[in-house]
Design a protein around this motif. Structure first.
Motif, mmCIF file in Angstrom:
data_model
loop_
_atom_site.group_PDB
_atom_site.id
_atom_site.type_symbol
_atom_site.label_atom_id
_atom_site.label_comp_id
_atom_site.label_asym_id
_atom_site.label_seq_id
_atom_site.Cartn_x
_atom_site.Cartn_y
_atom_site.Cartn_z
ATOM 1 N N ARG A 163 17.904 -0.504 -57.187
ATOM 2 C CA ARG A 163 18.682 -0.255 -55.973
ATOM 3 C C ARG A 163 17.723 0.268 -54.908
ATOM 4 N N VAL A 164 17.491 -0.557 -53.906
ATOM 5 C CA VAL A 164 16.457 -0.260 -52.910
ATOM 6 C C VAL A 164 17.106 -0.059 -51.541
ATOM 7 N N LEU A 165 16.800 1.064 -50.923
ATOM 8 C CA LEU A 165 17.236 1.348 -49.561
ATOM 9 C C LEU A 165 16.055 1.084 -48.641
ATOM 10 N N VAL A 166 16.193 0.130 -47.720
ATOM 11 C CA VAL A 166 15.132 -0.206 -46.765
ATOM 12 C C VAL A 166 15.472 0.449 -45.438
ATOM 13 N N VAL A 167 14.559 1.298 -44.949
ATOM 14 C CA VAL A 167 14.782 2.049 -43.719
ATOM 15 C C VAL A 167 13.832 1.540 -42.640
ATOM 16 N N GLY A 168 14.391 1.132 -41.504
ATOM 17 C CA GLY A 168 13.535 0.686 -40.405
ATOM 18 C C GLY A 168 14.062 -0.570 -39.756
ATOM 19 N N GLY A 169 13.810 -0.704 -38.445
ATOM 20 C CA GLY A 169 14.378 -1.813 -37.697
ATOM 21 C C GLY A 169 13.383 -2.832 -37.217
ATOM 22 N N GLY A 170 12.224 -2.915 -37.845
ATOM 23 C CA GLY A 170 11.194 -3.845 -37.389
ATOM 24 C C GLY A 170 11.033 -5.068 -38.262
ATOM 25 N N ALA A 171 10.004 -5.847 -37.948
ATOM 26 C CA ALA A 171 9.774 -7.104 -38.650
ATOM 27 C C ALA A 171 9.442 -6.888 -40.122
ATOM 28 N N SER A 172 8.746 -5.792 -40.457
ATOM 29 C CA SER A 172 8.413 -5.546 -41.859
ATOM 30 C C SER A 172 9.676 -5.343 -42.691
ATOM 31 N N ALA A 173 10.635 -4.600 -42.156
ATOM 32 C CA ALA A 173 11.894 -4.384 -42.874
ATOM 33 C C ALA A 173 12.605 -5.696 -43.131
ATOM 34 N N VAL A 174 12.600 -6.564 -42.138
ATOM 35 C CA VAL A 174 13.241 -7.872 -42.293
ATOM 36 C C VAL A 174 12.567 -8.673 -43.399
ATOM 37 N N GLN A 175 11.244 -8.641 -43.435
ATOM 38 C CA GLN A 175 10.532 -9.384 -44.474
ATOM 39 C C GLN A 175 10.793 -8.790 -45.857
ATOM 40 N N PHE A 176 10.769 -7.454 -45.970
ATOM 41 C CA PHE A 176 11.014 -6.827 -47.265
ATOM 42 C C PHE A 176 12.391 -7.203 -47.790
ATOM 43 N N LEU A 177 13.383 -7.170 -46.929
ATOM 44 C CA LEU A 177 14.734 -7.549 -47.349
ATOM 45 C C LEU A 177 14.780 -9.010 -47.776
ATOM 46 N N GLY A 178 14.031 -9.848 -47.065
ATOM 47 C CA GLY A 178 13.990 -11.261 -47.427
ATOM 48 C C GLY A 178 13.442 -11.476 -48.825
ATOM 49 N N GLU A 179 12.464 -10.670 -49.217
ATOM 50 C CA GLU A 179 11.879 -10.801 -50.553
ATOM 51 C C GLU A 179 12.734 -10.141 -51.626
ATOM 52 N N LEU A 180 13.301 -8.975 -51.301
ATOM 53 C CA LEU A 180 13.951 -8.158 -52.329
ATOM 54 C C LEU A 180 15.394 -8.523 -52.594
ATOM 55 N N ALA A 181 16.132 -8.950 -51.562
ATOM 56 C CA ALA A 181 17.571 -9.179 -51.738
ATOM 57 C C ALA A 181 17.900 -10.160 -52.859
ATOM 58 N N PRO A 182 17.126 -11.227 -53.062
ATOM 59 C CA PRO A 182 17.469 -12.151 -54.154
ATOM 60 C C PRO A 182 17.250 -11.571 -55.550
ATOM 61 N N VAL A 183 16.497 -10.451 -55.680
ATOM 62 C CA VAL A 183 16.174 -9.949 -57.023
ATOM 63 C C VAL A 183 16.539 -8.475 -57.220
ATOM 64 N N ALA A 184 17.047 -7.819 -56.176
ATOM 65 C CA ALA A 184 17.373 -6.394 -56.270
ATOM 66 C C ALA A 184 18.642 -6.121 -55.473
ATOM 67 N N TRP A 185 19.195 -4.920 -55.627
ATOM 68 C CA TRP A 185 20.326 -4.490 -54.810
ATOM 69 C C TRP A 185 19.741 -3.787 -53.591
ATOM 70 N N THR A 186 19.986 -4.319 -52.419
ATOM 71 C CA THR A 186 19.384 -3.759 -51.217
ATOM 72 C C THR A 186 20.448 -3.264 -50.245
ATOM 73 N N THR A 187 20.076 -2.222 -49.524
ATOM 74 C CA THR A 187 20.867 -1.725 -48.399
ATOM 75 C C THR A 187 19.904 -1.493 -47.257
ATOM 76 N N TRP A 188 20.296 -1.903 -46.060
ATOM 77 C CA TRP A 188 19.433 -1.785 -44.892
ATOM 78 C C TRP A 188 20.017 -0.772 -43.923
ATOM 79 N N VAL A 189 19.201 0.197 -43.503
ATOM 80 C CA VAL A 189 19.657 1.178 -42.522
ATOM 81 C C VAL A 189 18.659 1.251 -41.365
#
Length: 354
Positions: A163-189
């Motif tokens: 269960r991964v919480l990704v914090v941040g509103g930039g391009a890196s956060a978008v990329q991390f979510l793109g990689e992690l969402a298919p294999v982990a539980w993600t929440t973006w804030v």
């Protein structure tokens, strides 16, 4: 040790561009790099960042950039930088971590441990990678799980199934979510609602750079160029979008040992907090020169520090992008030459740089 015409701190893209132009202008200089090998910050990027993922890599002078592809950026770009240094005979010394820069009359003294260099001008090209920024939120020191910053991102493997919480509103956060969402539980804030754009245009890029230039011209702390262009989903993030990974939530109220507490009092279990919260300029070694304005930033006229025209900053503010860094390298070298044209080259002798 002889007095140098100029000294460059940092051998990333901005530093290499500056060195190339200083050499072309016939100015005696060295480049001090804190890393043990070429590559600047690129050598420290996560393995899953490919050349197709980065926001373009600009050419170096007389050195075309490698193209987009599936190869890891942390291998391709360092190899390119290393070849560029060799091909152009750039005077890079490493590893040398600069501790401080001080003024000695008309000269600048650069210190790294017990080593010293004396120079008439300085070009700071240290970027931001060495200074990750993590904001403080109540309770974050009690978190029993794993907290990572962008610079520590280990790739998908170690975080899969968590269960991964990704914090941040930039391009890196978008990329991390793109990689992690298919294999982990993600929440973006994020603190602010993201601004999405269909595509990046040259006009947006020009406007973003102009906005950052205006800030540093006024002596305000710089903003990220990418941060004012909006966010864009690429094809490789389409699966994460279908899974709802980009349904952003506003910031939590506090961190607890096993999760976060939202403002409405509800709780969400979290195993990993990934702080994609950016970086700040790595300029602490320049503190002794008194470059900061009353507004907290370093005021620049082009690349020249207004408080001390002997100092140029590249990879700072509007030149913090790959395209901007390359252009700033030439501007800084020209500014160094202009400064030297009207100052002494050696004690008691006044002569211009030809």
């Amino acid at each position: 040790m002889p007095v140098l015409d100029s000294l460059v701190i940092g051998a990333g893209q901005a530093g290499l561009s500056t060195s190339h132009h200083l050499r072309r202008l016939g100015l005696d200089h060295v480049v001090l790099d804190a890393d043990a090998a070429p590559g600047g910050a690129w050598q420290h990027r996560w393995d899953s960042l490919t050349m197709a993922d980065v926001h373009g890599v600009a050419d170096l002078p007389e050195g075309p950039a490698p193209g987009a592809g599936a190869e890891p950026a942390n291998l391709v770009v360092p190899a390119w930088f290393a070849d560029y240094e060799r091909t152009h005979g750039l005077p890079v010394q490493r590893p040398v971590r600069v501790d401080r820069v001080s003024s000695d009359g008309e000269l600048l003294v650069v210190a790294a441990g017990d080593r010293r260099w004396t120079t008439r001008t300085l070009v700071n090209a240290t970027g931001t990678w060495a200074r990750p920024f993590v904001p403080h939120y109540p309770g974050m020191e009690t978190f029993a799980g794993l907290q990572l910053h962008t610079r520590d991102y280990p790739g998908v493997g170690p975080l899969a199934g968590k269960r991964v919480l990704v914090v941040g509103g930039g391009a890196s956060a978008v990329q991390f979510l793109g990689e992690l969402a298919p294999v982990a539980w993600t929440t973006w804030v994020t603190r602010r609602e993201p601004v999405w754009v269909d595509r990046f245009t040259p006009q947006q890029g020009v406007a973003a750079v102009a906005a950052v230039e205006e800030r540093v011209r006024r002596g305000l702390p710089p903003l990220s160029v990418v941060g004012v262009t909006g966010l864009h989903l690429r094809p490789q993030e389409a699966q994460a979008a279908r899974l709802g990974a980009y349904a952003r939530r506003p910031m939590f109220a506090r961190v607890e040992p096993d999760g976060v507490r939202w403002a409405d009092g509800s709780f969400e279990p979290v195993e990993v907090i990934l702080w994609a919260t950016g970086f700040r300029p790595a300029v602490g070694h320049l503190a002794g020169l008194g470059l900061r304005s009353a507004h907290g930033g370093i005021q620049l006229d082009g690349t020249t520090a207004v408080a001390d025209p002997r100092v140029q900053l590249v990879g700072y503010g509007p030149s913090a992008s790959t395209i901007g860094a390359n252009r700033a390298g030439r501007a800084a070298a020209v500014a160094v030459r202009s400064h030297l044209l009207f100052h002494q080259r050696s004690p008691g002798v006044h002569r211009r740089v030809e």
